[in-house]
Scaffold this active site. Sequence first.
Site, PDB file in Angstrom:
ATOM      1  N   GLN A 314      50.070  -0.422 -51.990  1.00 29.34           N
ATOM      2  CA  GLN A 314      48.702  -0.062 -52.030  1.00 29.34           C
ATOM      3  C   GLN A 314      48.117  -0.882 -50.769  1.00 29.34           C
ATOM      4  OE1 GLN A 314      47.860  -1.306 -56.282  1.00 29.34           O
ATOM      5  NE2 GLN A 314      46.730   0.543 -56.274  1.00 29.34           N
ATOM      6  N   GLN A 336      49.771   4.866 -48.776  1.00 32.13           N
ATOM      7  CA  GLN A 336      49.194   4.632 -50.132  1.00 32.13           C
ATOM      8  C   GLN A 336      47.570   4.366 -50.206  1.00 32.13           C
ATOM      9  OE1 GLN A 336      51.859   3.000 -53.205  1.00 32.13           O
ATOM     10  NE2 GLN A 336      50.071   3.161 -54.833  1.00 32.13           N
ATOM     11  N   ASP A 337      46.817   4.804 -50.721  1.00 37.17           N
ATOM     12  CA  ASP A 337      45.519   4.391 -50.996  1.00 37.17           C
ATOM     13  C   ASP A 337      44.860   4.191 -49.679  1.00 37.17           C
ATOM     14  OD1 ASP A 337      46.084   4.326 -53.514  1.00 37.17           O
ATOM     15  OD2 ASP A 337      45.916   2.291 -53.716  1.00 37.17           O
ATOM     16  N   ASP A 358      47.705   9.076 -53.435  1.00 32.36           N
ATOM     17  CA  ASP A 358      46.431   8.856 -54.070  1.00 32.36           C
ATOM     18  C   ASP A 358      45.583   8.321 -52.654  1.00 32.36           C
ATOM     19  OD1 ASP A 358      47.804   9.143 -56.504  1.00 32.36           O
ATOM     20  OD2 ASP A 358      47.927   6.672 -56.832  1.00 32.36           O
ATOM     21  N   ARG A 421      45.938  13.725 -59.154  1.00 32.82           N
ATOM     22  CA  ARG A 421      46.555  12.846 -60.522  1.00 32.82           C
ATOM     23  C   ARG A 421      45.269  12.088 -60.992  1.00 32.82           C
ATOM     24  NH1 ARG A 421      50.952   8.412 -60.059  1.00 32.82           N
ATOM     25  NH2 ARG A 421      50.108   7.270 -58.040  1.00 32.82           N
TER      26      ARG A 421
END
Length: 517
Positions: A314, A336-337, A358, A421
């Site tokens: 993250q 990620q993120d 994500d 998700r």
Amino acid sequence: MKIQMSLSLTFLLTICIVFPHVHSSLNTTGDLNWWCNQTPNPNPCNYHTSHIPESASATNISRKQFLTIAEQTALDAVISELGYIKSLEPRVINDGERAAWSDCLLFYNLTINSLSKILNVTTKSTAADIQVWLTAASTSILTCQDGFSDVNVTTNIYPLVISNNVTQLIKNCLSLNMVFFDQEKGHMQKGVSKFFPPNNSLFENADCVVAQDGSGDYTTITEALEASKNRQDVSQRFVIQVKQGTYAEYPVVTDDMKNIVLVGDGIDNTIVTGNQRAGANLTLTDTATFQVYGDGFVAKDITFENTAGVDAGQAIALYSQADQSAFYLCGFRGYQDTLMAAMNRQFYRECKIYGTVDYIFGNAAVVFQQSTIFASKPDGGLVITAQARTDSEHASGTVIQNCSIVAGPDLLSKGTTYLGRPWRDYSTVVIMQSFLDSIVNPEGWLEWPGAGSTRDSTVFYAEFDNTGPGSATDGRVNWPGYHVITDSSDVKQYSVANFIDGESWLPNTGVPFDSGI
């Protein structure tokens, strides 16, 4: 921890009794105990309102009056809880716990700000405004709690910080206001699509210039943001021009920095860069290269990136929770993120967003329009959205309209991506009128690890009028919460005009937008 009722709550109750709201469309009245028992969480409601002096009690309190009382009760409880969290400082045992504890101070103060906006009698707020701000208040409390998990600390002061009390009080307010919110939506929903062109004049006449070569007023964005505090009127735009260059810094647009406008020299020319990742001493929000808390923020022609790497986990490029904020011709690069649209109302137009897992996430009410979403490496296992709505009554969700979802330049040929998700139980994502390339997995949506099928019926995932080789819905997940929408009237509520009330504030940002479907 016993919480005494504030004088402000006594005063509010007295005002409600003497000057009832005659314009309420609901005629139901009752005493405090009766109203508390109508809420989702009657016990904390009854406890806190029991401190109201009996002489101020009444039996004919309306829903609107009780909502004001409930909001003030929640505010008083948050203020008290913040004082308690501050008192825990001597028990903080390491840098990781200190990072989480410090985040809690920040997010409790932001909760106070959200509730104070609602209770400010000079603010001409709608029921939609109130639902958005209550959602933000609820999300801020959860963000505080999440910080301890981010640094892997769930002992010592962590159990003392976790408070369902204030969350339940805010939930009561959400439920009370939901009736007015629904009424308002029914009367005000806009159905005519209109294009609002850009107003470039709003990006000119800079108040200050940032240039690395020393030719401007400042050499860093952080210095320019600090200078904005010297304004006498924060309701006026403060335009910061950022010249071409790569700025390795971690600017923060604090909550008191309202109406900041950040204008770069182009998406590939002005870059704010960082490389922080979540770990032992950094919470997720603290990894962000650029953080935005001040309402009314606008950015144009600039890129925010986090270069921690594809294996870093993250690592946020942009964290934003600014209400009525807009990003135009901006880039967001990470893995990620990448982009956390955390809360409140946000709009992104003609932007480029890169990531792996994500990489568009958070609990904002946010619309992405005419933007390009790139799936980057690694080879497979990619997920675009992780929307974080925790309550069916939150005013939040992610809308992707007239965008393109395609492979990034570094995606290996056999990589595929899922559209989203469910990070939280009521995750809400609508993808409409967009181009979905062949990289989109035929199932479309992915279950959250550990949640199994428990969220399949509570999420709201919808697709409408998409095109491209990845837009076929025949092989999509068979979830109760997944919907293929064919009638445009069923998605009008997710237009810019209706979902984020864009026609009321976006014209003042200078950013172009399409208001309807």
